[in-house]
Design a protein around this motif. Sequence first.
Motif, PDB file in Angstrom:
ATOM      1  N   GLU A 145      16.674   6.977  11.223  1.00  0.00           N
ATOM      2  CA  GLU A 145      15.973   6.103  12.166  1.00  0.00           C
ATOM      3  C   GLU A 145      14.460   6.058  11.941  1.00  0.00           C
ATOM      4  O   GLU A 145      13.705   5.766  12.863  1.00  0.00           O
ATOM      5  N   THR A 146      14.003   6.369  10.714  1.00  0.00           N
ATOM      6  CA  THR A 146      12.580   6.275  10.378  1.00  0.00           C
ATOM      7  C   THR A 146      12.416   5.352   9.180  1.00  0.00           C
ATOM      8  O   THR A 146      13.384   5.033   8.479  1.00  0.00           O
ATOM      9  N   THR A 147      11.183   4.938   8.939  1.00  0.00           N
ATOM     10  CA  THR A 147      10.860   4.046   7.821  1.00  0.00           C
ATOM     11  C   THR A 147       9.658   4.596   7.074  1.00  0.00           C
ATOM     12  O   THR A 147       8.680   5.036   7.692  1.00  0.00           O
ATOM     13  N   LEU A 148       9.727   4.569   5.744  1.00  0.00           N
ATOM     14  CA  LEU A 148       8.592   5.002   4.934  1.00  0.00           C
ATOM     15  C   LEU A 148       7.374   4.138   5.227  1.00  0.00           C
ATOM     16  O   LEU A 148       7.495   2.967   5.596  1.00  0.00           O
ATOM     17  N   VAL A 149       6.192   4.710   5.022  1.00  0.00           N
ATOM     18  CA  VAL A 149       4.938   3.984   5.223  1.00  0.00           C
ATOM     19  C   VAL A 149       4.695   3.113   3.994  1.00  0.00           C
ATOM     20  O   VAL A 149       4.692   3.594   2.860  1.00  0.00           O
ATOM     21  N   SER A 150       4.485   1.820   4.234  1.00  0.00           N
ATOM     22  CA  SER A 150       4.306   0.882   3.118  1.00  0.00           C
ATOM     23  C   SER A 150       2.840   0.736   2.729  1.00  0.00           C
ATOM     24  O   SER A 150       1.932   1.020   3.511  1.00  0.00           O
ATOM     25  N   VAL A 151       2.646   0.286   1.504  1.00  0.00           N
ATOM     26  CA  VAL A 151       1.333  -0.058   0.963  1.00  0.00           C
ATOM     27  C   VAL A 151       1.470  -1.469   0.408  1.00  0.00           C
ATOM     28  O   VAL A 151       2.443  -1.770  -0.296  1.00  0.00           O
ATOM     29  N   GLU A 152       0.507  -2.322   0.736  1.00  0.00           N
ATOM     30  CA  GLU A 152       0.602  -3.721   0.325  1.00  0.00           C
ATOM     31  C   GLU A 152       0.325  -3.901  -1.159  1.00  0.00           C
ATOM     32  O   GLU A 152      -0.668  -3.399  -1.691  1.00  0.00           O
ATOM     33  N   ILE A 153       1.243  -4.626  -1.792  1.00  0.00           N
ATOM     34  CA  ILE A 153       1.102  -4.993  -3.200  1.00  0.00           C
ATOM     35  C   ILE A 153       1.454  -6.470  -3.345  1.00  0.00           C
ATOM     36  O   ILE A 153       2.015  -7.074  -2.437  1.00  0.00           O
ATOM     37  N   ALA A 154       1.120  -7.018  -4.495  1.00  0.00           N
ATOM     38  CA  ALA A 154       1.524  -8.384  -4.832  1.00  0.00           C
ATOM     39  C   ALA A 154       2.059  -8.354  -6.259  1.00  0.00           C
ATOM     40  O   ALA A 154       1.601  -7.576  -7.094  1.00  0.00           O
ATOM     41  N   VAL A 155       3.042  -9.204  -6.520  1.00  0.00           N
ATOM     42  CA  VAL A 155       3.602  -9.334  -7.856  1.00  0.00           C
ATOM     43  C   VAL A 155       3.360 -10.757  -8.321  1.00  0.00           C
ATOM     44  O   VAL A 155       3.743 -11.709  -7.644  1.00  0.00           O
ATOM     45  N   GLU A 156       2.689 -10.886  -9.463  1.00  0.00           N
ATOM     46  CA  GLU A 156       2.416 -12.198 -10.043  1.00  0.00           C
ATOM     47  C   GLU A 156       2.608 -12.130 -11.549  1.00  0.00           C
ATOM     48  O   GLU A 156       2.065 -11.234 -12.205  1.00  0.00           O
ATOM     49  N   ASP A 157       3.379 -13.057 -12.068  1.00  0.00           N
ATOM     50  CA  ASP A 157       3.628 -13.136 -13.510  1.00  0.00           C
ATOM     51  C   ASP A 157       4.077 -11.799 -14.096  1.00  0.00           C
ATOM     52  O   ASP A 157       3.646 -11.409 -15.179  1.00  0.00           O
ATOM     53  N   GLY A 158       4.923 -11.080 -13.349  1.00  0.00           N
ATOM     54  CA  GLY A 158       5.471  -9.821 -13.847  1.00  0.00           C
ATOM     55  C   GLY A 158       4.533  -8.634 -13.748  1.00  0.00           C
ATOM     56  O   GLY A 158       4.872  -7.543 -14.191  1.00  0.00           O
ATOM     57  N   GLN A 159       3.359  -8.819 -13.138  1.00  0.00           N
ATOM     58  CA  GLN A 159       2.389  -7.737 -12.987  1.00  0.00           C
ATOM     59  C   GLN A 159       2.295  -7.339 -11.524  1.00  0.00           C
ATOM     60  O   GLN A 159       2.395  -8.185 -10.629  1.00  0.00           O
ATOM     61  N   VAL A 160       2.083  -6.045 -11.269  1.00  0.00           N
ATOM     62  CA  VAL A 160       1.993  -5.525  -9.913  1.00  0.00           C
ATOM     63  C   VAL A 160       0.534  -5.205  -9.604  1.00  0.00           C
ATOM     64  O   VAL A 160      -0.135  -4.522 -10.375  1.00  0.00           O
ATOM     65  N   TYR A 161       0.055  -5.721  -8.465  1.00  0.00           N
ATOM     66  CA  TYR A 161      -1.328  -5.535  -8.042  1.00  0.00           C
ATOM     67  C   TYR A 161      -1.377  -4.838  -6.694  1.00  0.00           C
ATOM     68  O   TYR A 161      -0.615  -5.177  -5.781  1.00  0.00           O
ATOM     69  N   LEU A 162      -2.317  -3.894  -6.543  1.00  0.00           N
ATOM     70  CA  LEU A 162      -2.600  -3.289  -5.255  1.00  0.00           C
ATOM     71  C   LEU A 162      -3.475  -4.259  -4.479  1.00  0.00           C
ATOM     72  O   LEU A 162      -4.536  -4.666  -4.955  1.00  0.00           O
ATOM     73  N   THR A 163      -3.040  -4.669  -3.281  1.00  0.00           N
ATOM     74  CA  THR A 163      -3.792  -5.634  -2.475  1.00  0.00           C
ATOM     75  C   THR A 163      -4.104  -5.102  -1.083  1.00  0.00           C
ATOM     76  O   THR A 163      -4.686  -5.820  -0.277  1.00  0.00           O
ATOM     77  N   ASP A 164      -3.727  -3.863  -0.784  1.00  0.00           N
ATOM     78  CA  ASP A 164      -3.906  -3.281   0.542  1.00  0.00           C
ATOM     79  C   ASP A 164      -5.384  -2.976   0.783  1.00  0.00           C
ATOM     80  O   ASP A 164      -5.980  -2.148   0.101  1.00  0.00           O
ATOM     81  N   GLY A 165      -5.976  -3.662   1.758  1.00  0.00           N
ATOM     82  CA  GLY A 165      -7.391  -3.492   2.063  1.00  0.00           C
ATOM     83  C   GLY A 165      -7.737  -2.181   2.735  1.00  0.00           C
ATOM     84  O   GLY A 165      -8.911  -1.848   2.863  1.00  0.00           O
ATOM     85  N   SER A 166      -6.737  -1.402   3.137  1.00  0.00           N
ATOM     86  CA  SER A 166      -7.013  -0.136   3.814  1.00  0.00           C
ATOM     87  C   SER A 166      -7.037   1.057   2.862  1.00  0.00           C
ATOM     88  O   SER A 166      -7.259   2.187   3.299  1.00  0.00           O
TER      89      SER A 166
END
Length: 143
Positions: free
Chosen positions: A96-117
Amino acid sequence: MAVRHRLTSVETVREDGSWLFTVRDQHGTNEEVILVPCADDGDPVEAWINRCTHEEQRLHRDGVGAVIREGQIVCPKHGSMFDTCSGYCDNGEAAETTLVSVEIAVEDGQVYLTDGSVSFLSEGASSDDGDDDTPGSTSHLQF
């Protein structure tokens, strides 16, 4: 606006099974983050803080990576399993818990960190905790 930082490729995350990097949060604390493949129709990769919600237990360990079975990240200490796409756990000590997420974006097969915090620090594990990454397992699961 957050500064985008290229992390790795979706292909690398899929081939390796998981990919670890370290960030600094808004409070100045270093946090490890894991990228894991996601099988849902949405994003092909998700990012989670590298910590079980039940205890301060790393999910991704040096030399092993994250253990993933049937689309779920397995906690090496108690065996709780977290969905790679949603981070939700419906079993074991972390139920009944959920892991803490970190915002990312995927574009053209590349993964980017986009989390402003958070701010990107390095690829791999944080080097300031002195932990030997050896879990004291109480799980019934065998790896």
